[in-house]
Scaffold this motif. Structure first.
Motif, mmCIF file in Angstrom:
data_model
loop_
_atom_site.group_PDB
_atom_site.id
_atom_site.type_symbol
_atom_site.label_atom_id
_atom_site.label_comp_id
_atom_site.label_asym_id
_atom_site.label_seq_id
_atom_site.Cartn_x
_atom_site.Cartn_y
_atom_site.Cartn_z
ATOM 1 N N ALA A 130 0.832 -1.208 0.000
ATOM 2 C CA ALA A 130 0.000 0.000 0.000
ATOM 3 C C ALA A 130 0.866 1.257 0.000
ATOM 4 O O ALA A 130 0.574 2.230 -0.707
ATOM 5 C CB ALA A 130 -0.929 -0.007 1.209
ATOM 6 N N ALA A 131 1.921 1.263 0.809
ATOM 7 C CA ALA A 131 2.821 2.427 0.838
ATOM 8 C C ALA A 131 3.527 2.598 -0.508
ATOM 9 O O ALA A 131 3.730 3.720 -0.992
ATOM 10 C CB ALA A 131 3.843 2.265 1.955
ATOM 11 N N LEU A 132 3.885 1.487 -1.131
ATOM 12 C CA LEU A 132 4.533 1.547 -2.442
ATOM 13 C C LEU A 132 3.583 2.157 -3.472
ATOM 14 O O LEU A 132 3.973 3.022 -4.265
ATOM 15 C CB LEU A 132 4.933 0.131 -2.862
ATOM 16 N N GLY A 133 2.331 1.735 -3.458
ATOM 17 C CA GLY A 133 1.356 2.298 -4.377
ATOM 18 C C GLY A 133 1.119 3.771 -4.145
ATOM 19 O O GLY A 133 0.845 4.528 -5.092
ATOM 20 N N PHE A 165 7.941 5.567 -0.588
ATOM 21 C CA PHE A 165 8.889 4.489 -0.810
ATOM 22 C C PHE A 165 9.724 4.143 0.427
ATOM 23 O O PHE A 165 10.013 2.968 0.676
ATOM 24 C CB PHE A 165 9.790 4.843 -1.999
ATOM 25 N N ALA A 166 10.088 5.125 1.211
ATOM 26 C CA ALA A 166 10.860 4.835 2.427
ATOM 27 C C ALA A 166 10.019 4.039 3.413
ATOM 28 O O ALA A 166 10.498 3.071 4.035
ATOM 29 C CB ALA A 166 11.338 6.139 3.064
ATOM 30 N N THR A 167 8.758 4.438 3.578
ATOM 31 C CA THR A 167 7.857 3.695 4.464
ATOM 32 C C THR A 167 7.661 2.275 3.948
ATOM 33 O O THR A 167 7.659 1.299 4.723
ATOM 34 C CB THR A 167 6.500 4.409 4.565
ATOM 35 N N ALA A 168 7.477 2.140 2.634
ATOM 36 C CA ALA A 168 7.304 0.815 2.048
ATOM 37 C C ALA A 168 8.515 -0.064 2.342
ATOM 38 O O ALA A 168 8.372 -1.237 2.719
ATOM 39 C CB ALA A 168 7.078 0.932 0.545
ATOM 40 N N PHE A 169 9.697 0.495 2.176
ATOM 41 C CA PHE A 169 10.905 -0.297 2.431
ATOM 42 C C PHE A 169 10.958 -0.749 3.882
ATOM 43 O O PHE A 169 11.259 -1.921 4.163
ATOM 44 C CB PHE A 169 12.147 0.523 2.080
ATOM 45 N N ASP A 170 10.685 0.154 4.814
ATOM 46 C CA ASP A 170 10.754 -0.199 6.235
ATOM 47 C C ASP A 170 9.768 -1.321 6.577
ATOM 48 O O ASP A 170 10.093 -2.224 7.362
ATOM 49 C CB ASP A 170 10.447 1.027 7.090
ATOM 50 N N ASP A 209 8.550 -6.089 -4.433
ATOM 51 C CA ASP A 209 8.151 -4.842 -3.772
ATOM 52 C C ASP A 209 9.332 -4.222 -3.025
ATOM 53 O O ASP A 209 9.533 -3.006 -3.038
ATOM 54 C CB ASP A 209 6.997 -5.104 -2.798
ATOM 55 N N LEU A 210 10.110 -5.066 -2.339
ATOM 56 C CA LEU A 210 11.246 -4.552 -1.571
ATOM 57 C C LEU A 210 12.266 -3.886 -2.493
ATOM 58 O O LEU A 210 12.765 -2.793 -2.191
ATOM 59 C CB LEU A 210 11.905 -5.689 -0.790
ATOM 60 N N VAL A 211 12.575 -4.538 -3.605
ATOM 61 C CA VAL A 211 13.579 -3.974 -4.530
ATOM 62 C C VAL A 211 13.074 -2.665 -5.113
ATOM 63 O O VAL A 211 13.830 -1.680 -5.213
ATOM 64 C CB VAL A 211 13.903 -4.995 -5.632
ATOM 65 N N GLU A 212 11.805 -2.606 -5.507
ATOM 66 C CA GLU A 212 11.255 -1.366 -6.061
ATOM 67 C C GLU A 212 11.312 -0.246 -5.029
ATOM 68 O O GLU A 212 11.687 0.897 -5.347
ATOM 69 C CB GLU A 212 9.814 -1.593 -6.521
#
Length: 915
Positions: free
Chosen positions: A681-684, A688-693, A717-720
């Motif tokens: 959801a954070a990636l979408g 991106f920083a939140t998604a990675f964490d 998702d992690l790599v993106e």
């Protein structure tokens, strides 16, 4: 159905409740073009007027020309399977019933039906005609569990039908899931207000106010039955002071006083009627004669009617359940036992009812009766009534003179009750804990304690204990139970990834004990214990097996194993076959699990429609069958879809609810799915920083959400997230480890994940892009779309504009098909940056369909009839028709023959621009 109020007494103080019932009936009247069925539970203390309100509803429905079907719970019948359902449907059975319903009601022989097969047959029976139906179920707390289960099933599926269900139950009484199923809520009946209470009292005691009037009003607390009965008691005795007792006890004392004033013969007749479950005047007279030795006749009931204990108009119907209770309590234990024995003689032609009276007549252990109860349990199993079978075996155990027979019957009862759970099963397990000494029974008991008494299953100690249980069960000659237990150990290994010594103990149990003789099924467990080592062996044996495995539970085992091995196409195929069989068998509990697994396979493959439809159905069925873990799995799949569609609030809210549920239940391994949903959801949302964490927690061994197998799902998702947040260096080591694992293990999902993400972190992306784009990714649209987007972005940065546009257009088309709005928007932005002009695109109507509407539309497009669709989805064929009426205008079609074209042409998610 009992009619508890005398016609001359008005129903007062319930105008609002009657008005609400009238509105419910109006909503399904023949004149309505869009009927809205409803299910409502009426709750309140004894005597508050629940039955009276249902009687008033019956009169309203009859005046409107409705068909009214009614049943009422009776305590003595509560362990007789489908007894309430037979009472409810008697007017419409016409001496025959379909296969499942006929077997359940004892009208014919046949295969054992599941409760949901019976319930589906009832739903079709009720909705097969245009005439509106009112179902009344009084005193649900005393109905048998099979009947309440059927009513709960029906209650969840009548929103589009001409059916209203009104059920009454005491506030503290069990309702068999009806409270949860009643989507239209409850009608809570409290005491009458002062004005209404006074009106009712004056109607019952006309004339000048009696000196004890205020005292009755104070004692009754607005309870209508108490107002009438306490007034009668005070008028007769002049003095009655049970103020220290709870209201129900007061009323029982009032009725008990009337019973004790009756002649002996009348009391014996009332006791036989109170212990019987039928309005059988002849049988009750015969039983009373045999129990009391008195030459009584039906005329001896006249004093009871005069005392207000029976309904007006003759017959043997008590005016209220508390009167029945008062009659039982006013008799001695010996009198009750003799009366039960007399009733058993009367019921010689009805084995199931007779045996319960024989059991109640026992003053101590009796092996003959215990054996008869055991035979009754066998009959209940044949009728698809496990709760009734469990109750009969438990009672048989109580009557067993021999300790070993007692333990054997208790274990058999617990074995049957294992799937249902509930208070009875917990009680059986607790009792067996003090009785069981032999190692085999102890192993089964420990397994039950772990599974259904909610001990922590996510520890390494629990895995070892489960494997040892399986070995003991197998050694003692219980292979089927041993396989079930070792399967549990294997699944736990997959989720918690225990230390190597723990996995080796489970592997040894699977390989060396002879638990599984079929190589494929053995490999299916080994791959879940240690996917890295056994994936290739399992996938090879699966490919060789073809379609030789046909039983749904076995197909599910293979499906979970294929998921552990990373073969998503096999997962979808196996669970497709499993769900077909489970639908035919009516096994909704397993169906909920299989659908949840399909939903997650759809996510990993990039098939959002599969995920949306299966997750929604899985959630409904998991909640209906009491499987909270599987409901969480379904909700988390929906959260991931919401995140991919760009609905961050919905995804985060669902993930938070799931996390809270998992922490409450101690199922921490599933927290990886929570962080996966949040990271997506954070990636979408472009955070991106939140998604990675969030996603990094799945890869970090020190985090609670760490789960090695889920890493294969989360790696893209992690790599993106790492690329867009400037943390590529942090993931290179992880990517290298996952690449090495993919080479060793051969998991298709992981191979695709590392192949498609390698160009994003490579020092020289060109060779990696060349390798990835050359690979056939036709079966992996989600991975292919992301690779195309990354490739287009890289090409544009290299100023290869024409080539970049080709990749970006293809990516945008795929993302639209997948409903991945944020990713489609990024492709749009890259195309605009490349100098391409985008034109407005027509919005399609497909996303206006609900998940169930989409499911129905797809089935109808294949040529299935409404009835066939209803059978597969456990809804009525009329509900299917209603859904199709809504679907047609949404897809701008006018016939079923156009559905295939409409679904095919509108298969893309709406977007603002088109090229």
């Amino acid at each position: 159905m009992r009619q508890l109020r005398h016609p001359q007494y008005p129903l007062v103080g319930r105008a609002a409740e009657l008005a609400r019932i009238g509105e419910l009936l109006d909503a399904i009247a023949p004149a309505t073009t869009a009927p809205r069925g409803a299910a409502v539970v009426v709750c309140g203390e004894p005597g508050v007027g629940k039955s009276v309100l249902l009687t008033a509803a019956r009169e309203l429905a009859a005046a409107r020309g409705f068909r009214v079907l009614a049943c009422a719970g009776v305590l003595i019948e509560s362990d007789l399977p489908y007894s309430g359902l037979h009472q409810l449907l008697r007017p419409v059975l016409s001496g025959a019933a379909g296969d499942a319903l006929g077997v359940a009601l004892g009208l014919r022989d046949g295969d054992i039906p599941g409760l949901h097969q019976v319930a589906m047959a009832v739903l079709e029976l009720l909705t097969d005609h245009e005439a509106p139906v009112l179902l009344l179920a009084d005193d649900v707390q005393w109905l048998d569990r099979e009947t309440t289960g059927v009513l709960a099933f029906v209650a969840r599926r009548i929103a589009d039908e001409r059916v209203v269900l009104l059920a009454s139950t005491r506030d503290a009484g069990p309702a068999g899931g009806l409270r949860e199923a009643a989507a239209d809520g409850r009608i809570v009946l409290g005491g009458l207000d002062a004005e209404a209470a006074a009106i009712l009292l004056r109607a019952h005691v006309p004339g000048p106010p009696a000196p004890w009037r205020d005292r009755v009003l104070a004692m009754a607390h607005g309870n209508p039955l108490a107002l009438v009965e306490l007034a009668t008691a005070l008028a007769r005795s002049g003095d009655f002071t049970p103020a220290e007792l709870p209201l129900t006890d007061r009323l029982e004392r009032v009725f008990g006083m009337r019973v004790r004033d009756l002649p002996p013969g009348t009391r014996m007749l009332l006791l036989a009627a109170a212990l019987h479950d039928r309005e059988d005047e002849t049988g009750i007279v015969v039983a009373a004669v045999r129990a009391g030795g008195l030459p009584v006749t039906a005329d001896d009931l006249t004093p009871a009617a005069a005392a207000g204990l029976l309904e007006p108009g003759g017959g043997l119907r008590f005016r209220h359940p508390l009167i029945r209770s008062a009659v039982r309590h006013s008799a001695t234990a010996a009198q009750r036992q003799r009366t039960h024995a007399g009733l058993a003689e009367v019921l010689a032609g009805d084995q199931d009812r007779q045996v319960w009276h024989l059991a109640a007549a026992c003053a101590g252990p009796d092996e003959t009766v215990a054996a008869a109860l055991e035979r009754a349990a066998t009959r209940a199993v044949r009728r698809g009534a496990p709760d009734a079978a469990c109750a009969a075996l438990e009672r048989a155990a109580r009557l067993s003179p021999d300790r070993d027979d007692r333990v054997r019957r208790l274990i058999a009862a617990a074995d049957i009750g294992f799937g249902a759970g509930g208070p009875r099963f917990a009680r059986l397990v607790t009792e067996l804990d003090a009785l069981v000494v032999d190692p085999v029974s102890r192993a089964r008991l420990e397994f039950w304690q772990q599974e259904l008494l909610r001990q922590d299953w996510s520890t390494e100690e629990a895995v070892i204990a489960t494997a040892e249980m399986a070995l003991r069960l197998h050694a003692a000659g219980h292979p089927e139970q041993a396989v079930d237990v070792i399967t549990t150990a294997a699944v736990r290994c997959w989720w918690i990834s225990p230390a190597p010594p723990v996995r080796q103990r489970v592997i040894a149990a699977v390989r060396d004990s002879g638990l599984l003789t079929v190589e494929l099924m053995r490999a299916s467990l080994l791959v879940q214990v240690e996917p890295e080592t056994y994936a290739a062996e399992f996938l090879s044996r699966l490919a060789e097996s073809g379609d030789e495995v046909r039983e749904p539970p076995d197909l599910m085992r293979l499906g979970f194993a294929a998921s552990a091995a990373g073969d998503m196409s096999a997962v979808v195929d196996l669970f497709d076959r499993a769900t077909d069989g489970l639908r035919r068998q009516g096994r909704l509990g397993l169906l909920a699990q299989a659908l949840a697994a399909q939903a997650w396979a759809g996510l990993r493959l990039g098939r959002p429609e599969l995920t949306v439809t299966t997750a929604a159905e899985s959630l409904r069925l998991a909640e209906e069958t009491g499987q909270p873990r599987w409901a969480v799995m379904a909700r988390l799949a929906e959260a991931v879809v919401a995140g991919r569609r760009g609905d961050r609030p919905a995804a985060d809210a669902t993930a938070a609810e799931a996390e809270a549920a998992l922490l409450r239940s101690g199922v921490r391994p599933l927290l990886a799915m929570v962080e996966f949903a949040r990271g997506t959801a954070a990636l979408g949302a472009g955070e991106f920083a939140t998604a990675f964490d969030r996603l990094w927690m799945i890869f970090d061994p020190s985090a609670a959400a760490h789960q090695p197998s889920v890493r294969a799902w989360a790696l893209p998702d992690l790599v993106e997230a790492a690329v867009y947040s400037g943390r590529v260096d942090q993931v290179r080591q992880v990517h290298a480890e996952m690449t090495s694992l993919a080479e060793r293990a051969g998991w298709p999902l992981l191979r695709i994940a590392v192949l498609c993400t390698a160009p994003l972190i490579a020092a020289d992306p060109a060779p990696a892009f060349a390798a990835a784009t050359a690979y056939d990714l036709g079966g992996w649209p989600w991975h292919r779309a992301r690779l195309l987007l990354a490739h287009g972005v890289w090409l544009r940065r290299k100023r290869r504009i024409v080539a970049s546009r080709e990749s970006l257009r293809a990516a945008r088309r795929l993302f639209r098909d997948l409903g991945a709005v944020p990713w489609a928007a990024r492709a749009d932005a890259e195309l605009v940056a490349s100098g391409e002009r985008l034109r407005a695109r027509t919005v399609t109507d497909r996303e206006a369909l609900t998940p169930q509407e989409l499911q129905i539309a797809r089935m109808a497009a294949t040529g299935l009839t409404n009835r066939e669709i209803g059978e597969r989805l456990f809804i009525s064929h009329r509900t299917v028709r209603t859904h199709l009426y809504r679907i047609f205008p949404k897809l701008d079609v006018t016939s079923r023959s156009e559905l295939g074209r409409a679904l095919g042409e509108s298969g893309r998610s709406p977007s603002t621009y088109d090229a």
